[in-house]
Design a protein around this motif. Sequence first.
Motif, PDB file in Angstrom:
ATOM      1  N   SER A   1     -12.439  12.302  -2.694  1.00 15.98           N
ATOM      2  CA  SER A   1     -11.663  11.852  -1.537  1.00 15.98           C
ATOM      3  C   SER A   1     -12.462  10.953  -0.596  1.00 15.98           C
ATOM      4  O   SER A   1     -11.876  10.158   0.137  1.00 15.98           O
TER       5      SER A   1
ATOM      6  N   TYR B   1     -11.589   8.188 -10.848  1.00 11.17           N
ATOM      7  CA  TYR B   1     -11.327   7.279  -9.736  1.00 11.17           C
ATOM      8  C   TYR B   1     -10.727   7.956  -8.504  1.00 11.17           C
ATOM      9  O   TYR B   1     -10.904   7.481  -7.391  1.00 11.17           O
ATOM     10  N   TRP B   2     -10.012   9.073  -8.689  1.00 11.22           N
ATOM     11  CA  TRP B   2      -9.220   9.615  -7.598  1.00 11.22           C
ATOM     12  C   TRP B   2      -9.607  11.020  -7.155  1.00 11.22           C
ATOM     13  O   TRP B   2      -8.999  11.550  -6.230  1.00 11.22           O
TER      14      TRP B   2
ATOM     15  N   SER C   1       0.816  -1.215   0.000  1.00 14.01           N
ATOM     16  CA  SER C   1       0.000   0.000   0.000  1.00 14.01           C
ATOM     17  C   SER C   1       0.846   1.259   0.000  1.00 14.01           C
ATOM     18  O   SER C   1       0.490   2.246  -0.643  1.00 14.01           O
TER      19      SER C   1
ATOM     20  N   ASN D   1     -14.293   8.503  -1.472  1.00 11.44           N
ATOM     21  CA  ASN D   1     -14.303   7.132  -1.979  1.00 11.44           C
ATOM     22  C   ASN D   1     -12.957   6.420  -1.829  1.00 11.44           C
ATOM     23  O   ASN D   1     -12.838   5.261  -2.173  1.00 11.44           O
ATOM     24  N   ILE D   2     -11.955   7.133  -1.347  1.00  8.91           N
ATOM     25  CA  ILE D   2     -10.621   6.558  -1.219  1.00  8.91           C
ATOM     26  C   ILE D   2     -10.471   5.971   0.187  1.00  8.91           C
ATOM     27  O   ILE D   2     -10.776   6.632   1.178  1.00  8.91           O
ATOM     28  N   ASN D   3      -9.999   4.751   0.253  1.00 12.76           N
ATOM     29  CA  ASN D   3      -9.770   4.101   1.544  1.00 12.76           C
ATOM     30  C   ASN D   3      -8.664   4.854   2.287  1.00 12.76           C
ATOM     31  O   ASN D   3      -7.560   5.013   1.777  1.00 12.76           O
TER      32      ASN D   3
ATOM     33  N   VAL E   1       0.140   6.250  -7.423  1.00 15.85           N
ATOM     34  CA  VAL E   1      -1.146   6.864  -7.786  1.00 15.85           C
ATOM     35  C   VAL E   1      -1.067   8.386  -7.765  1.00 15.85           C
ATOM     36  O   VAL E   1      -1.426   9.053  -8.733  1.00 15.85           O
TER      37      VAL E   1
ATOM     38  N   PHE F   1       0.489   4.143  -2.987  1.00 17.62           N
ATOM     39  CA  PHE F   1       0.199   5.549  -2.699  1.00 17.62           C
ATOM     40  C   PHE F   1       1.071   6.475  -3.545  1.00 17.62           C
ATOM     41  O   PHE F   1       0.590   7.396  -4.187  1.00 17.62           O
TER      42      PHE F   1
ATOM     43  N   LEU G   1      -4.943   3.886   2.585  1.00 14.02           N
ATOM     44  CA  LEU G   1      -3.983   4.184   1.532  1.00 14.02           C
ATOM     45  C   LEU G   1      -3.061   5.322   1.971  1.00 14.02           C
ATOM     46  O   LEU G   1      -1.897   5.369   1.594  1.00 14.02           O
TER      47      LEU G   1
END
Length: 176
Positions: free
Chosen positions: A49, A45-46, A6, A51-53, A13, A10, A56
């Motif tokens: 914020s 996708y990014w 992970s 929706n981001i785990n 991405v 990070f 990460l």
Amino acid sequence: SLYVTSNNYFHEVFGIGAMIKKKMIASDEGLKKMAAKMKEKYDKYWSNSSNINVFLFIAPILDPWYKLGYVSFIISQSFDEEKAKNLCDQVEKVLRDLYAQYSHEVGVINENSTSSSEKVDEEIVIDVDDDPTTFLNNQYKRLLEENSSGTGNLQVVFFFYFCYLYLYNWFIYCNI
């Protein structure tokens, strides 16, 4: 795989996102158009914020090479001011919760026993356009150099190291 990646993910991405932003202001019109299309897909996708785990963002903080300041910098570069503040607050809350869980299970660490060792930065000779991680690291180093007025705030590396070991053992235990 038993290796937790992970913290590497990070950097890749958010490094790619930063490189796309850089290419959007290039002088070449063809490159700008391509970067704009890539940004559209990246944002799909990014950009949200929520929706981001959040783990990460926790993984690189627990990596002994990085700190909370670095992750906060990346967040501020990747999101607008309001989203960045909310996400930083959420990351800090999760860190505090992790510490509370750790101290409950293991016992509280003596607060006077802090480590003041810091990583010595070495100059990396890699083309910035080829490596998203190096691109972000160099931006952060420049920010620190501009804002440094001495040693700065030292964070407790000892705590993060134990959190890193705790999570690593948890991932191994769960066979993730």
